[in-house]
Scaffold this active site. Structure first.
Site, PDB file in Angstrom:
ATOM      1  N   CYS A   1      17.392  -2.913  -1.303  1.00 16.84           N
ATOM      2  CA  CYS A   1      18.286  -1.983  -2.002  1.00 16.84           C
ATOM      3  C   CYS A   1      17.557  -0.713  -2.415  1.00 16.84           C
ATOM      4  CB  CYS A   1      18.899  -2.679  -3.188  1.00 16.84           C
ATOM      5  SG  CYS A   1      19.847  -4.082  -2.651  1.00 16.84           S
ATOM      6  N   GLU A   2      17.019  -0.011  -1.448  1.00 22.60           N
ATOM      7  CA  GLU A   2      16.328   1.265  -1.670  1.00 22.60           C
ATOM      8  C   GLU A   2      16.618   2.126  -0.454  1.00 22.60           C
ATOM      9  OE1 GLU A   2      13.699   2.270  -3.952  1.00 22.60           O
ATOM     10  OE2 GLU A   2      14.160   0.488  -5.144  1.00 22.60           O
TER      11      GLU A   2
ATOM     12  N   TYR B   1       3.981   6.181   2.597  1.00 24.46           N
ATOM     13  CA  TYR B   1       3.240   7.332   3.138  1.00 24.46           C
ATOM     14  C   TYR B   1       4.003   8.061   4.237  1.00 24.46           C
ATOM     15  CZ  TYR B   1      -0.685   4.269   1.633  1.00 24.46           C
ATOM     16  OH  TYR B   1      -1.530   3.430   0.967  1.00 24.46           O
TER      17      TYR B   1
ATOM     18  N   ARG C   1       4.050   0.814   4.326  1.00 27.19           N
ATOM     19  CA  ARG C   1       3.459   2.081   4.746  1.00 27.19           C
ATOM     20  C   ARG C   1       4.493   3.160   5.118  1.00 27.19           C
ATOM     21  NH1 ARG C   1       0.552   2.895   8.498  1.00 27.19           N
ATOM     22  NH2 ARG C   1      -0.893   4.281   7.460  1.00 27.19           N
TER      23      ARG C   1
ATOM     24  N   PRO D   1     -15.584  -0.424   7.346  1.00 25.48           N
ATOM     25  CA  PRO D   1     -14.317  -0.204   8.045  1.00 25.48           C
ATOM     26  C   PRO D   1     -13.235  -1.155   7.570  1.00 25.48           C
ATOM     27  CG  PRO D   1     -15.762  -1.544   9.390  1.00 25.48           C
ATOM     28  CD  PRO D   1     -16.550  -1.179   8.157  1.00 25.48           C
ATOM     29  N   GLY D   2     -12.024  -0.655   7.517  1.00 27.72           N
ATOM     30  CA  GLY D   2     -10.856  -1.494   7.255  1.00 27.72           C
ATOM     31  C   GLY D   2      -9.900  -1.313   8.408  1.00 27.72           C
ATOM     32  N   ARG D   3      -9.176  -0.185   8.361  1.00 31.35           N
ATOM     33  CA  ARG D   3      -8.122   0.111   9.337  1.00 31.35           C
ATOM     34  C   ARG D   3      -8.620   0.045  10.785  1.00 31.35           C
ATOM     35  NH1 ARG D   3      -3.812   3.034   7.664  1.00 31.35           N
ATOM     36  NH2 ARG D   3      -5.044   3.827   5.939  1.00 31.35           N
TER      37      ARG D   3
HETATM   38  C1  PLP Z   1     -14.437   2.339  -0.840  1.00 30.21           C
HETATM   39  C2  PLP Z   1     -13.677   2.084   0.385  1.00 30.21           C
HETATM   40  N1  PLP Z   1     -14.332   1.749   1.501  1.00 30.21           N
HETATM   41  C3  PLP Z   1     -13.680   1.484   2.654  1.00 30.21           C
HETATM   42  C4  PLP Z   1     -12.308   1.570   2.732  1.00 30.21           C
HETATM   43  C5  PLP Z   1     -11.647   1.296   4.051  1.00 30.21           C
HETATM   44  O1  PLP Z   1     -11.059   2.410   4.554  1.00 30.21           O
HETATM   45  P1  PLP Z   1     -10.417   2.414   6.011  1.00 30.21           P
HETATM   46  O2  PLP Z   1      -9.414   1.333   6.045  1.00 30.21           O
HETATM   47  O3  PLP Z   1      -9.818   3.747   6.135  1.00 30.21           O
HETATM   48  O4  PLP Z   1     -11.526   2.187   6.979  1.00 30.21           O
HETATM   49  C6  PLP Z   1     -11.573   1.944   1.619  1.00 30.21           C
HETATM   50  C7  PLP Z   1     -10.129   2.101   1.699  1.00 30.21           C
HETATM   51  O5  PLP Z   1      -9.469   2.696   0.943  1.00 30.21           O
HETATM   52  C8  PLP Z   1     -12.283   2.194   0.402  1.00 30.21           C
HETATM   53  O6  PLP Z   1     -11.619   2.530  -0.705  1.00 30.21           O
END
Ligand code: PLP
Length: 412
Positions: free
Chosen positions: A341-342, A315, A311, A273-275
């Site tokens: 400046c965009e 996106y 972001r 997990p990241g987000r």
């Molecule tokens: C290989 C891989 N694992 C995990 C993640 C984490 O994804 P998320 O932030 O959507 O949980 C990413 C994000 O791009 C990724 O490329």
């Protein structure tokens, strides 16, 4: 984690106005309590499965935060030497690192093999050859998995979709099957399993269901050849409720529909997990610099630029915005823009928001993931300060960059 008390916005028990006055803006703030709550939710979903969590360092590379995750037994998903170094400085052992990437450099591959990483996720047949060559040369036997591309639509923004066959990531299942048979026999690697990561900010359960079902079929096919897997790395991707409409991934549905498939595979799960782990635990505090009305169109100009938070520009991402001071005032529709400046330098477009005045503070919510880690120095703007809140304790976890820091690499 953000709440009004006496009409002033607080993060946990700390006044955001006081933070902004003292530390200046733009200012990234994080709540450790919220991070802990997110981790608990993850553990609850996988409670009946053997689980290893590796945090996707790309989402947030703050070493102080990584250290707290490491102390809880969370490893690191890394994609560059820089991310490896961040995790290492946070005290995360190489034995808890998984290296990903569609085109790893030889330096990265050699480093991961030399230092006995938990796993190398191999992304192509050519990369498998390189890994085997280095393993032979170094006299090591690295743990490897293959990243597979299940060709499923994660129904997210095209820039963060990674599991369609047109995307650059992973190996198709047929080629994957052949590679696994080869790796299984190879004297140079320990074949451990497979990996899928189909995209980010995924709000529906069905893409996960589809990807996992394909992997399950592959595992059955391999079983018939007497090849078994120890791990299935399911990537990250869980979507969060940026819009505050309850749109985040439904974890009850996930648990009900997807966990049984994973259980039936009889493998250990790796989750990256990241987000979800940190997105809603961070916010970005800014200040209104000016307002303008041009032929009826209203602008609120703030000191947050696309260099601080890209972001929305990259996106068209939605981030909820809250004024720090809650007072009765008319609602307006305005574009909230930075100073860069965009024309695309925006925080929000056409947003219904209470009318705001010069020098007022506001908070851009849910910026804990892919916020600071995607920041740049565009328009020669130094990067913001980062602050961690743990109960009543406020710690600076990264100082504000200075103009001197920015130019420190230029020789005399
Ligand atoms: C290989 C891989 N694992 C995990 C993640 C984490 O994804 P998320 O932030 O959507 O949980 C990413 C994000 O791009 C990724 O490329």
């Amino acid at each position: 984690m953000l709440d009004y008390k006496n009409n002033m916005l607080y993060i946990e028990n700390v006044s955001i106005e006081e933070l902004a006055e003292k530390h200046k803006t733009p200012l990234y703030i994080y709540s450790m309590d919220q991070i802990n709550r997110n981790i608990e939710k993850i553990k609850k979903v996988f409670e009946d499965l053997p689980l290893k969590i590796v945090f996707a360092v790309k989402a947030n590379n703050n070493i102080k935060i990584l250290k707290r995750l490491g102390d809880m037994g969370i490893g690191a998903d890394v994609v560059t030497i820089g991310e490896i170094e961040a995790a290492k400085r946070a005290g995360i052992s190489f034995k808890d690192m998984v290296i990903n990437g569609n085109a790893k450099t030889e330096e990265e591959i050699e480093f991961a093999i030399r230092n006995d990483f938990f796993m190398i996720n191999v992304d192509s047949p050519d990369e498998f050859e390189i890994v085997e060559d280095f393993a032979k040369k170094l006299g090591k036997k690295p743990n490897i998995s293959f990243r597979l591309n299940p060709d499923v639509d994660p129904k997210t923004h095209p820039h963060i979709s990674t599991g369609l066959k047109k995307n650059k990531f992973g190996i198709n299942f047929e080629v994957g099957y052949l590679l696994i048979k080869e790796a299984h026999k190879s004297p140079y690697v320990n074949f451990k399993g497979v990996h899928t990561h189909i995209g980010s900010q995924i709000l529906e359960v069905s893409p996960f269901y589809d990807a996992f079902t394909k992997v399950k079929e592959l595992i059955s096919r391999l079983k018939r050849k007497r090849i078994s897997l120890e791990y299935y790395n399911i990537g990250g991707g869980w979507g969060i409720d940026y819009k505050r409409t309850g749109e985040g991934l439904d974890l009850n549905e996930y648990k009900e529909k997807v966990i049984p498939i994973l259980k039936s595979m009889n493998v250990k799960i790796i989750f990256e997990p990241g987000r979800f782990l940190i997105g809603n635990a961070g916010a970005l505090v800014g200040k209104v610099l000016l307002t303008k009305i041009n032929e009826g169109k209203r602008f609120i100009f703030v000191d947050i630029g696309m260099n601080d938070l890209i972001r929305p520009s990259l996106y068209d991402a939605y981030h909820h915005i809250l004024p720090v001071k809650k007072v009765k005032r008319p609602e307006i529709v305005a574009d909230i823009m930075g100073q860069l400046c965009e024309s695309g330098d925006k925080v929000a477009e056409g947003r219904k928001i209470p009318e705001m005045e010069k020098d007022e503070y506001l908070v851009v919510c849910d910026t804990g993931a892919y916020g600071y880690s995607m920041a740049s120095n565009y328009n020669s703007r130094p990067k913001p300060e980062e602050i961690l809140i743990e109960g009543d304790k406020v710690s600076i976890i990264r100082k504000r960059e200075t103009i001197n820091d920015m130019f420190s690499l230029i020789p005399d």
